[in-house]
Scaffold this motif. Sequence first.
Motif, mmCIF file in Angstrom:
data_model
loop_
_atom_site.group_PDB
_atom_site.id
_atom_site.type_symbol
_atom_site.label_atom_id
_atom_site.label_comp_id
_atom_site.label_asym_id
_atom_site.label_seq_id
_atom_site.Cartn_x
_atom_site.Cartn_y
_atom_site.Cartn_z
ATOM 1 N N TYR A 152 0.866 -1.229 0.206
ATOM 2 C CA TYR A 152 -0.053 0.244 -0.030
ATOM 3 C C TYR A 152 0.950 1.276 0.018
ATOM 4 N N ALA A 153 0.299 2.332 -0.358
ATOM 5 C CA ALA A 153 0.878 3.546 -0.508
ATOM 6 C C ALA A 153 0.030 4.513 -0.249
ATOM 7 N N VAL A 154 0.369 5.766 0.420
ATOM 8 C CA VAL A 154 -0.570 6.780 0.814
ATOM 9 C C VAL A 154 -0.074 8.177 0.569
ATOM 10 N N ALA A 155 -0.814 8.865 -0.087
ATOM 11 C CA ALA A 155 -0.421 10.299 -0.512
ATOM 12 C C ALA A 155 -1.513 11.243 -0.031
ATOM 13 N N LEU A 156 -1.001 12.296 0.200
ATOM 14 C CA LEU A 156 -1.830 13.662 0.720
ATOM 15 C C LEU A 156 -2.329 14.382 -0.716
ATOM 16 N N VAL A 157 -3.966 14.451 -0.957
ATOM 17 C CA VAL A 157 -4.293 15.030 -2.138
ATOM 18 C C VAL A 157 -4.019 16.509 -1.945
ATOM 19 N N ARG A 158 -3.589 17.224 -2.954
ATOM 20 C CA ARG A 158 -3.673 18.599 -2.816
ATOM 21 C C ARG A 158 -3.802 19.302 -3.974
ATOM 22 N N ASP A 159 -4.857 20.200 -3.942
ATOM 23 C CA ASP A 159 -5.244 21.130 -5.125
ATOM 24 C C ASP A 159 -4.527 22.365 -5.121
ATOM 25 N N GLU A 160 -3.789 22.871 -6.091
ATOM 26 C CA GLU A 160 -3.280 24.276 -5.915
ATOM 27 C C GLU A 160 -3.850 24.949 -7.035
ATOM 28 N N HIS A 161 -4.078 26.250 -6.887
ATOM 29 C CA HIS A 161 -4.619 27.123 -7.886
ATOM 30 C C HIS A 161 -3.565 27.793 -8.522
ATOM 31 N N SER A 162 -3.518 27.829 -9.832
ATOM 32 C CA SER A 162 -2.466 28.194 -10.861
ATOM 33 C C SER A 162 -2.972 29.828 -11.265
ATOM 34 N N PRO A 163 -2.235 30.659 -11.081
ATOM 35 C CA PRO A 163 -2.247 31.987 -11.659
ATOM 36 C C PRO A 163 -2.043 32.331 -13.133
ATOM 37 N N ALA A 164 -1.472 31.258 -13.376
ATOM 38 C CA ALA A 164 -1.216 31.320 -15.015
ATOM 39 C C ALA A 164 -2.382 30.999 -15.912
ATOM 40 N N ASP A 165 -3.171 29.989 -15.323
ATOM 41 C CA ASP A 165 -4.428 29.720 -16.368
ATOM 42 C C ASP A 165 -5.726 29.915 -15.444
ATOM 43 N N GLY A 166 -5.588 30.187 -14.037
ATOM 44 C CA GLY A 166 -6.779 30.283 -13.210
ATOM 45 C C GLY A 166 -7.325 29.013 -12.917
ATOM 46 N N ARG A 167 -6.970 28.078 -13.078
ATOM 47 C CA ARG A 167 -7.623 26.886 -12.903
ATOM 48 C C ARG A 167 -6.725 26.185 -11.539
ATOM 49 N N SER A 168 -7.409 25.118 -11.001
ATOM 50 C CA SER A 168 -7.032 24.487 -9.908
ATOM 51 C C SER A 168 -6.431 23.098 -10.643
ATOM 52 N N HIS A 169 -5.196 22.813 -10.083
ATOM 53 C CA HIS A 169 -4.465 21.368 -10.568
ATOM 54 C C HIS A 169 -4.321 20.661 -9.456
ATOM 55 N N ARG A 170 -4.564 19.292 -9.376
ATOM 56 C CA ARG A 170 -4.406 18.329 -8.359
ATOM 57 C C ARG A 170 -3.116 17.572 -8.517
ATOM 58 N N GLY A 171 -2.515 17.202 -7.366
ATOM 59 C CA GLY A 171 -1.413 16.549 -7.456
ATOM 60 C C GLY A 171 -1.221 15.874 -5.860
ATOM 61 N N LEU A 172 -0.369 15.261 -5.766
ATOM 62 C CA LEU A 172 -0.071 14.241 -4.728
ATOM 63 C C LEU A 172 1.127 14.512 -3.889
ATOM 64 N N VAL A 173 1.214 14.211 -2.492
ATOM 65 C CA VAL A 173 2.246 14.437 -1.723
ATOM 66 C C VAL A 173 2.550 13.122 -0.953
ATOM 67 N N TRP A 174 3.337 12.387 -1.352
ATOM 68 C CA TRP A 174 3.404 10.994 -1.002
ATOM 69 C C TRP A 174 3.825 10.982 0.485
ATOM 70 N N LEU A 175 3.073 10.201 1.357
ATOM 71 C CA LEU A 175 3.405 10.146 2.564
ATOM 72 C C LEU A 175 4.037 8.595 3.097
ATOM 73 N N ILE A 176 3.643 7.621 2.408
ATOM 74 C CA ILE A 176 3.904 6.259 2.765
ATOM 75 C C ILE A 176 4.185 5.829 1.141
ATOM 76 N N GLY A 177 5.491 5.214 1.223
ATOM 77 C CA GLY A 177 5.614 4.506 -0.286
ATOM 78 C C GLY A 177 5.242 5.482 -1.391
ATOM 79 N N ASN A 178 5.101 4.885 -2.500
ATOM 80 C CA ASN A 178 4.806 5.703 -3.953
ATOM 81 C C ASN A 178 4.150 4.767 -4.720
ATOM 82 N N ASP A 179 4.141 4.913 -6.029
ATOM 83 C CA ASP A 179 3.441 4.053 -7.047
ATOM 84 C C ASP A 179 4.385 2.786 -7.200
ATOM 85 N N ALA A 180 3.743 1.827 -7.058
ATOM 86 C CA ALA A 180 4.532 0.377 -7.143
ATOM 87 C C ALA A 180 4.810 0.139 -8.473
#
Length: 119
Positions: free
Chosen positions: A64-92
Motif C-alpha cells: 500500500y501507499a498513501v498520499a496527501l491530495v492537494r489542489d493548487e490554484h495556478s495564477p497562469a491559467d486560473g485553474r486548480s491542479h490536483r497533485g499528490l504528496v507521498w506520505l507512505i511509499g509511492n506508485d509500485a
Amino acid sequence: MRVHEVDERDSSWEDNEPVYRVYLFRGGELPESSWTTWTYDVHDADLLEVAQWAQHEVGDSGLYAVALVRDEHSPADGRSHRGLVWLIGNDANGEPLSPREGAAQERMQSLRGREIRFG
C-alpha cells in the motif's frame, strides 16, 4: 533522514480536513510483472487511521501507499491542479526516478506482510 529545528510560526495556512489517496497493490511477484492497483480517497481520518485501514485491506500479500491530495490554484491559467504528496511509499508500478523514490519502493516491499502497530 535529515532533521533541523524550525520556527513553528513560519506557516501561513493549515488544513484540518485532509484527503488521503490510498493505493492498494496486489500481484507483482515476478520482477517483470506489474501490480494490480485499487485507488481510494479517504476523508475524515488521520494518517494513522488511514495506514491501519490500508494494512488491513492488503493483508499479508499486498502493498500500500498513501498520499496527501492537494489542489493548487495556478495564477497562469486560473485553474486548480490536483497533485499528490507521498506520505507512505509511492506508485509500485512506477520506475523510480531518484534514489529517494527507489528507497520508498524498497520500504514498501519490506513492510509487505508486516503489521505496523500505531498506539
